[in-house]
Scaffold this motif. Structure first.
Motif, PDB file in Angstrom:
ATOM      1  N   LEU A   1       0.827  -1.204   0.000  1.00  0.00           N
ATOM      2  CA  LEU A   1       0.000   0.000   0.000  1.00  0.00           C
ATOM      3  C   LEU A   1       0.865   1.260   0.000  1.00  0.00           C
ATOM      4  CD1 LEU A   1      -2.763   1.405   0.177  1.00  0.00           C
ATOM      5  CD2 LEU A   1      -2.643   1.112   2.663  1.00  0.00           C
ATOM      6  N   MET A   2       1.894   1.277   0.824  1.00  0.00           N
ATOM      7  CA  MET A   2       2.767   2.461   0.870  1.00  0.00           C
ATOM      8  C   MET A   2       3.496   2.648  -0.458  1.00  0.00           C
ATOM      9  SD  MET A   2       2.286   4.213   3.523  1.00  0.00           S
ATOM     10  CE  MET A   2       3.647   5.362   3.398  1.00  0.00           C
ATOM     11  N   THR A   3       3.909   1.569  -1.089  1.00  0.00           N
ATOM     12  CA  THR A   3       4.571   1.679  -2.387  1.00  0.00           C
ATOM     13  C   THR A   3       3.601   2.253  -3.415  1.00  0.00           C
ATOM     14  OG1 THR A   3       6.038  -0.162  -1.866  1.00  0.00           O
ATOM     15  CG2 THR A   3       5.819   0.418  -4.183  1.00  0.00           C
ATOM     16  N   ARG A   4       2.372   1.819  -3.382  1.00  0.00           N
ATOM     17  CA  ARG A   4       1.358   2.352  -4.299  1.00  0.00           C
ATOM     18  C   ARG A   4       1.156   3.846  -4.064  1.00  0.00           C
ATOM     19  NH1 ARG A   4      -0.600   4.025  -8.069  1.00  0.00           N
ATOM     20  NH2 ARG A   4      -2.738   3.829  -8.736  1.00  0.00           N
ATOM     21  N   ARG A   5       1.104   4.245  -2.803  1.00  0.00           N
ATOM     22  CA  ARG A   5       0.935   5.662  -2.480  1.00  0.00           C
ATOM     23  C   ARG A   5       2.142   6.477  -2.941  1.00  0.00           C
ATOM     24  NH1 ARG A   5      -1.779   4.839   3.549  1.00  0.00           N
ATOM     25  NH2 ARG A   5      -3.913   4.663   2.763  1.00  0.00           N
ATOM     26  N   ILE A   6       3.324   5.944  -2.776  1.00  0.00           N
ATOM     27  CA  ILE A   6       4.539   6.655  -3.193  1.00  0.00           C
ATOM     28  C   ILE A   6       4.590   6.780  -4.710  1.00  0.00           C
ATOM     29  CG2 ILE A   6       7.074   6.598  -3.192  1.00  0.00           C
ATOM     30  CD1 ILE A   6       5.672   7.318  -0.434  1.00  0.00           C
ATOM     31  N   GLU A   7       4.159   5.749  -5.437  1.00  0.00           N
ATOM     32  CA  GLU A   7       4.094   5.837  -6.906  1.00  0.00           C
ATOM     33  C   GLU A   7       3.244   7.027  -7.332  1.00  0.00           C
ATOM     34  OE1 GLU A   7       4.189   1.114  -8.106  1.00  0.00           O
ATOM     35  OE2 GLU A   7       2.276   2.120  -7.864  1.00  0.00           O
ATOM     36  N   ARG A   8       2.084   7.142  -6.734  1.00  0.00           N
ATOM     37  CA  ARG A   8       1.175   8.246  -7.074  1.00  0.00           C
ATOM     38  C   ARG A   8       1.776   9.579  -6.638  1.00  0.00           C
ATOM     39  NH1 ARG A   8      -2.422  10.496 -10.352  1.00  0.00           N
ATOM     40  NH2 ARG A   8      -3.999  11.649  -9.240  1.00  0.00           N
ATOM     41  N   ALA A   9       2.423   9.601  -5.488  1.00  0.00           N
ATOM     42  CA  ALA A   9       3.053  10.829  -4.999  1.00  0.00           C
ATOM     43  C   ALA A   9       4.150  11.293  -5.944  1.00  0.00           C
ATOM     44  CB  ALA A   9       3.616  10.608  -3.595  1.00  0.00           C
ATOM     45  N   MET A  10       4.915  10.358  -6.483  1.00  0.00           N
ATOM     46  CA  MET A  10       5.976  10.739  -7.423  1.00  0.00           C
ATOM     47  C   MET A  10       5.395  11.482  -8.622  1.00  0.00           C
ATOM     48  SD  MET A  10       8.236   7.229  -7.270  1.00  0.00           S
ATOM     49  CE  MET A  10       9.352   7.682  -8.590  1.00  0.00           C
ATOM     50  N   MET A  11       4.279  10.984  -9.139  1.00  0.00           N
ATOM     51  CA  MET A  11       3.653  11.631 -10.283  1.00  0.00           C
ATOM     52  C   MET A  11       3.142  13.025  -9.903  1.00  0.00           C
ATOM     53  SD  MET A  11       0.697  12.508 -12.076  1.00  0.00           S
ATOM     54  CE  MET A  11      -0.549  11.827 -11.015  1.00  0.00           C
ATOM     55  N   LEU A  12       2.508  13.136  -8.746  1.00  0.00           N
ATOM     56  CA  LEU A  12       1.988  14.434  -8.311  1.00  0.00           C
ATOM     57  C   LEU A  12       3.119  15.429  -8.052  1.00  0.00           C
ATOM     58  CD1 LEU A  12      -0.863  13.290  -5.887  1.00  0.00           C
ATOM     59  CD2 LEU A  12      -1.118  14.274  -8.180  1.00  0.00           C
ATOM     60  N   LEU A  13       4.214  14.973  -7.489  1.00  0.00           N
ATOM     61  CA  LEU A  13       5.351  15.866  -7.233  1.00  0.00           C
ATOM     62  C   LEU A  13       6.002  16.315  -8.537  1.00  0.00           C
ATOM     63  CD1 LEU A  13       6.876  14.047  -4.148  1.00  0.00           C
ATOM     64  CD2 LEU A  13       5.833  16.331  -4.169  1.00  0.00           C
ATOM     65  N   ARG A  14       6.053  15.429  -9.540  1.00  0.00           N
ATOM     66  CA  ARG A  14       6.614  15.832 -10.847  1.00  0.00           C
ATOM     67  C   ARG A  14       5.755  16.908 -11.495  1.00  0.00           C
ATOM     68  NH1 ARG A  14       7.618  10.213 -11.516  1.00  0.00           N
ATOM     69  NH2 ARG A  14       5.764  10.018 -12.823  1.00  0.00           N
ATOM     70  N   ARG A  15       4.439  16.846 -11.251  1.00  0.00           N
ATOM     71  CA  ARG A  15       3.553  17.882 -11.804  1.00  0.00           C
ATOM     72  C   ARG A  15       3.914  19.249 -11.254  1.00  0.00           C
ATOM     73  NH1 ARG A  15      -2.538  16.172 -10.987  1.00  0.00           N
ATOM     74  NH2 ARG A  15      -2.316  17.888  -9.543  1.00  0.00           N
ATOM     75  N   GLY A  16       4.268  19.304  -9.978  1.00  0.00           N
ATOM     76  CA  GLY A  16       4.767  20.533  -9.384  1.00  0.00           C
ATOM     77  C   GLY A  16       3.743  21.536  -8.897  1.00  0.00           C
ATOM     78  N   ASP A  17       2.454  21.249  -9.000  1.00  0.00           N
ATOM     79  CA  ASP A  17       1.464  22.238  -8.592  1.00  0.00           C
ATOM     80  C   ASP A  17       0.947  22.036  -7.170  1.00  0.00           C
ATOM     81  OD1 ASP A  17       0.193  19.888  -9.347  1.00  0.00           O
ATOM     82  OD2 ASP A  17      -1.606  20.899 -10.085  1.00  0.00           O
ATOM     83  N   LEU A  18       1.440  21.015  -6.464  1.00  0.00           N
ATOM     84  CA  LEU A  18       1.034  20.764  -5.083  1.00  0.00           C
ATOM     85  C   LEU A  18       2.259  20.766  -4.181  1.00  0.00           C
ATOM     86  CD1 LEU A  18      -1.436  17.772  -5.614  1.00  0.00           C
ATOM     87  CD2 LEU A  18      -2.044  20.163  -5.228  1.00  0.00           C
ATOM     88  N   SER A  19       2.065  21.194  -2.946  1.00  0.00           N
ATOM     89  CA  SER A  19       3.158  21.130  -1.974  1.00  0.00           C
ATOM     90  C   SER A  19       3.333  19.678  -1.521  1.00  0.00           C
ATOM     91  CB  SER A  19       2.834  22.006  -0.761  1.00  0.00           C
ATOM     92  OG  SER A  19       1.787  21.421  -0.002  1.00  0.00           O
ATOM     93  N   VAL A  20       4.433  19.400  -0.863  1.00  0.00           N
ATOM     94  CA  VAL A  20       4.687  18.053  -0.349  1.00  0.00           C
ATOM     95  C   VAL A  20       3.585  17.655   0.629  1.00  0.00           C
ATOM     96  CG1 VAL A  20       6.267  16.628   1.017  1.00  0.00           C
ATOM     97  CG2 VAL A  20       7.179  18.164  -0.741  1.00  0.00           C
ATOM     98  N   THR A  21       3.161  18.580   1.477  1.00  0.00           N
ATOM     99  CA  THR A  21       2.097  18.285   2.441  1.00  0.00           C
ATOM    100  C   THR A  21       0.794  17.950   1.725  1.00  0.00           C
ATOM    101  OG1 THR A  21       3.133  19.746   4.061  1.00  0.00           O
ATOM    102  CG2 THR A  21       0.818  19.181   4.430  1.00  0.00           C
TER     103      THR A  21
END
Length: 159
Positions: free
Chosen positions: A65-85
Motif C-alpha cells: 500500500l505504501m509503495t502504491r501511495r509513493i508511486e502516485r506521490a511521485m507523479m503528483l510531485l513531478r507535476r509541481g502544482d502541489l506542496s509536499v504536504t
C-alpha cells in the motif's frame, strides 16, 4: 469417485481473495486502509492475511500500500502544482513524517528534493501512451532490502 483436491481448492480461493485485497489497495489507496480492515473485507484474520499476502506478492500488505501511495506521490510531485504536504494527504497518508520517511526509503531522496530537482523529474520515465499496467510496472519504486540497523558491521577477519 474421487474427491476434489482440497489444498489446491483452498489455495485458489486464497489467491482470489488476495487479488481482491490487492485490487482494493490499488483502487482505494487514498482511503485510510489498514491490514485489519482489509482482512475483515475477505473474512480473514489480519495475521493470516499478512502471511498469505507476503507469500504471494513478496511484501506485506502495508508495504504494498505504501509503495502504491509513493508511486502516485511521485507523479503528483513531478507535476509541481502541489506542496509536499498536499501530496502527502492526497495519496492517503495521514502523517507527513511517515510519508517522507517511506518516500525517501523507496525513491532515495526526500519528497521535497524530488519535487524541486528537475533532473530527478527528467529521469522519470515518460509513461504517456503506455497501457496503465505497463506504466505502473515501469514507474514502481524498488524497495531496497533493509539491513538490521542495530547490528554492528562485521569486523574483518585478520587471522
Amino acid at each position: 469417485m474421487s474427491t476434489p483436491d482440497r489444498p489446491s481448492d483452498d489455495r485458489l480461493r486464497d489467491l482470489a481473495l488476495l487479488r481482491r485485497v490487492r485490487d482494493r489497495m490499488d483502487r482505494d489507496y487514498t482511503q485510510p486502509l489498514d491490514v485489519a480492515a482489509l482482512a475483515a473485507g475477505v473474512h480473514m484474520s489480519a495475521g493470516h492475511l499478512s502471511r498469505l499476502f507476503k507469500a504471494a506478492y513478496g511484501e506485506s500488505p502495508y508495504s504494498y500500500l505504501m509503495t502504491r501511495r509513493i508511486e502516485r506521490a511521485m507523479m503528483l510531485l513531478r507535476r509541481g502544482d502541489l506542496s509536499v504536504t498536499e501530496v502527502c494527504f492526497a495519496v492517503g497518508c495521514s502523517s507527513l513524517g511517515t510519508f517522507s520517511t517511506r518516500f525517501t526509503e523507496l525513491v532515495g531522496v526526500p519528497p521535497s528534493v524530488y519535487r524541486q530537482d528537475p533532473m530527478l523529474a527528467q529521469q522519470a520515465v515518460d509513461t504517456s501512451g503506455l497501457p496503465g499496467c505497463i506504466a505502473k510496472q515501469v514507474t514502481r519504486p524498488v524497495r531496497e532490502p533493509v539491513r538490521n540497523r542495530e547490528a554492528p558491521p562485521a569486523a574483518p577477519d585478520l587471522a
